[in-house]
Design a protein around this motif. Structure first.
Motif, PDB file in Angstrom:
ATOM      1  N   HIS A 173     -80.830   5.342  78.832  1.00 20.86           N
ATOM      2  CA  HIS A 173     -79.969   6.624  78.376  1.00 20.86           C
ATOM      3  C   HIS A 173     -79.587   7.480  79.539  1.00 20.86           C
ATOM      4  O   HIS A 173     -78.309   8.169  79.532  1.00 20.86           O
ATOM      5  CB  HIS A 173     -80.685   7.431  77.581  1.00 20.86           C
ATOM      6  N   LEU A 223     -83.285  12.534  72.667  1.00 15.07           N
ATOM      7  CA  LEU A 223     -81.886  12.585  72.237  1.00 15.07           C
ATOM      8  C   LEU A 223     -81.900  13.747  71.273  1.00 15.07           C
ATOM      9  O   LEU A 223     -80.651  14.487  71.385  1.00 15.07           O
ATOM     10  CB  LEU A 223     -81.908  11.517  71.424  1.00 15.07           C
ATOM     11  N   ASP A 226     -80.810  16.755  73.818  1.00 12.57           N
ATOM     12  CA  ASP A 226     -79.609  16.505  74.699  1.00 12.57           C
ATOM     13  C   ASP A 226     -78.450  17.236  74.374  1.00 12.57           C
ATOM     14  O   ASP A 226     -77.733  16.712  73.418  1.00 12.57           O
ATOM     15  CB  ASP A 226     -79.575  14.975  74.882  1.00 12.57           C
ATOM     16  N   ILE A 229     -74.485  15.382  73.789  1.00 13.25           N
ATOM     17  CA  ILE A 229     -74.135  14.360  72.756  1.00 13.25           C
ATOM     18  C   ILE A 229     -74.514  15.093  71.457  1.00 13.25           C
ATOM     19  O   ILE A 229     -75.156  16.269  71.355  1.00 13.25           O
ATOM     20  CB  ILE A 229     -75.307  13.160  72.929  1.00 13.25           C
ATOM     21  N   GLU A 230     -73.746  14.520  70.300  1.00  8.54           N
ATOM     22  CA  GLU A 230     -74.107  14.731  69.326  1.00  8.54           C
ATOM     23  C   GLU A 230     -74.679  13.545  68.447  1.00  8.54           C
ATOM     24  O   GLU A 230     -74.292  12.353  69.029  1.00  8.54           O
ATOM     25  CB  GLU A 230     -73.131  15.249  68.170  1.00  8.54           C
ATOM     26  N   ILE A 231     -75.595  13.645  67.614  1.00  7.99           N
ATOM     27  CA  ILE A 231     -76.373  12.471  66.930  1.00  7.99           C
ATOM     28  C   ILE A 231     -76.467  12.372  65.359  1.00  7.99           C
ATOM     29  O   ILE A 231     -76.272  13.497  64.749  1.00  7.99           O
ATOM     30  CB  ILE A 231     -77.920  12.433  67.647  1.00  7.99           C
ATOM     31  N   GLN A 233     -79.064   9.938  63.140  1.00  9.04           N
ATOM     32  CA  GLN A 233     -80.245   8.844  62.738  1.00  9.04           C
ATOM     33  C   GLN A 233     -80.362   8.401  61.610  1.00  9.04           C
ATOM     34  O   GLN A 233     -80.242   9.116  60.474  1.00  9.04           O
ATOM     35  CB  GLN A 233     -81.373   9.601  63.391  1.00  9.04           C
ATOM     36  N   THR A 241     -79.751   5.141  65.882  1.00  7.85           N
ATOM     37  CA  THR A 241     -79.453   6.552  66.271  1.00  7.85           C
ATOM     38  C   THR A 241     -77.847   6.593  66.943  1.00  7.85           C
ATOM     39  O   THR A 241     -77.965   5.681  67.967  1.00  7.85           O
ATOM     40  CB  THR A 241     -80.325   7.224  67.084  1.00  7.85           C
ATOM     41  N   CYS A 243     -75.212   8.264  68.930  1.00  7.68           N
ATOM     42  CA  CYS A 243     -74.973   9.216  69.552  1.00  7.68           C
ATOM     43  C   CYS A 243     -73.482   9.557  70.315  1.00  7.68           C
ATOM     44  O   CYS A 243     -72.889   8.303  70.823  1.00  7.68           O
ATOM     45  CB  CYS A 243     -75.769   9.207  71.213  1.00  7.68           C
ATOM     46  N   ARG A 245     -70.665  11.063  72.874  1.00  9.30           N
ATOM     47  CA  ARG A 245     -70.944  12.011  74.053  1.00  9.30           C
ATOM     48  C   ARG A 245     -69.922  13.249  74.089  1.00  9.30           C
ATOM     49  O   ARG A 245     -68.741  12.780  73.632  1.00  9.30           O
ATOM     50  CB  ARG A 245     -70.590  10.885  75.388  1.00  9.30           C
TER      51      ARG A 245
END
Length: 247
Positions: A173, A223, A226, A229-231, A233, A241, A243, A245
């Motif tokens: 990552h 994650l 962080d 990013i948007e995530i 899951q 997951t 992600c 950017r």
């Protein structure tokens, strides 16, 4: 799939399908999904590769059919063209990606074992998408470090899929975040790790499940905070997951 909780021998084994990875508690519901929405639309080459992979002793390493379908749709939704895959095995997810990309699309495919990749290669070639794949045998980190040193490669990938050594996910990552473009997507596989993440400390886990669990937990925490990013899951397959950017 490794067992998370111990159970009596009189109980039917959960999910008998070879290579199956699902967190659904109902075998019948998972089978319904496969038979209703996945298998009828599974491309013939992918079905062939899935059946070939099912005969391999390490078949649980393969991407599940429903996850392969999800990846294909995701790639089309984001109009991906330049992609990377870390961890190939026999190439089921790789073939899904190759079929989803336009004819001039590219996949940099990294794996330490070319022998496994060559199991699926004849099917990939027959499907007419082998020209999209640049397979590199060996550890991914040294190559990623070389790529990081080349400014022209920063932000050059639309999509990256990681399904490899869980103890290096965070190391991946740290590098991939610079290689994927702003607005691009990284997918980390196995982020629910057989459901073991919420198992009690004394749960009877298989040795490899217990060993890698802490690394997956560490990744998920990293994650989640962080801000680059948007995530999301998702409980697809063994957990994936996604992600995107931001910066």
């Amino acid at each position: 799939m490794a067992a998370v909780n111990g159970g009596s021998e009189s109980q039917p084994a959960k999910h008998q399908e070879v290579g199956h990875k699902s967190l659904l508690q109902s075998d019948e519901l998972y089978q319904y999904i496969l038979e209703t929405s996945v298998y009828p639309r599974e491309p013939t080459p992918m079905k062939e590769l899935r059946e070939v992979t099912a005969k391999h002793p390490w078949n649980l390493m393969t991407t599940s059919a429903d996850e392969g379908q999800f990846l294909s749709l995701l790639l089309k939704l984001i109009n991906a063209k330049n992609t990377m895959e870390i961890g190939v095995y026999t190439g089921y997810s790789l073939l899904s990606t190759a079929l989803a990309l336009p004819d001039d699309g590219k996949i940099l495919a990294l794996d330490i074992n070319r022998e496994n990749y060559e199991i699926g290669l004849p099917i990939i070639e027959k499907a007419g998408v082998a020209h999209k794949i640049d397979f590199r045998e060996g550890p991914a980190l040294p190559l990623l470090d070389q790529m990081i040193n080349d400014e022209k490669l920063h932000g050059s990938f639309d999509f990256i899929f990681v399904d490899a050594d869980k103890d290096n996910y965070l190391n991946y990552h740290k590098r991939l975040i610079d290689l994927v473009k702003i607005g691009g997507v990284i997918g980390y596989d196995n982020t629910l790790w057989n459901g073991s993440l919420v198992a009690p400390p004394d749960a009877p886990l298989r040795k490899y499940v217990r060993y890698y669990r802490d690394f997956v937990l560490e990744l998920n925490k990293a994650l989640a905070i962080d801000q680059r990013i948007e995530i999301c899951q998702l409980p697809v397959g063994d957990g994936i997951t996604i992600c995107r950017r931001l910066s």
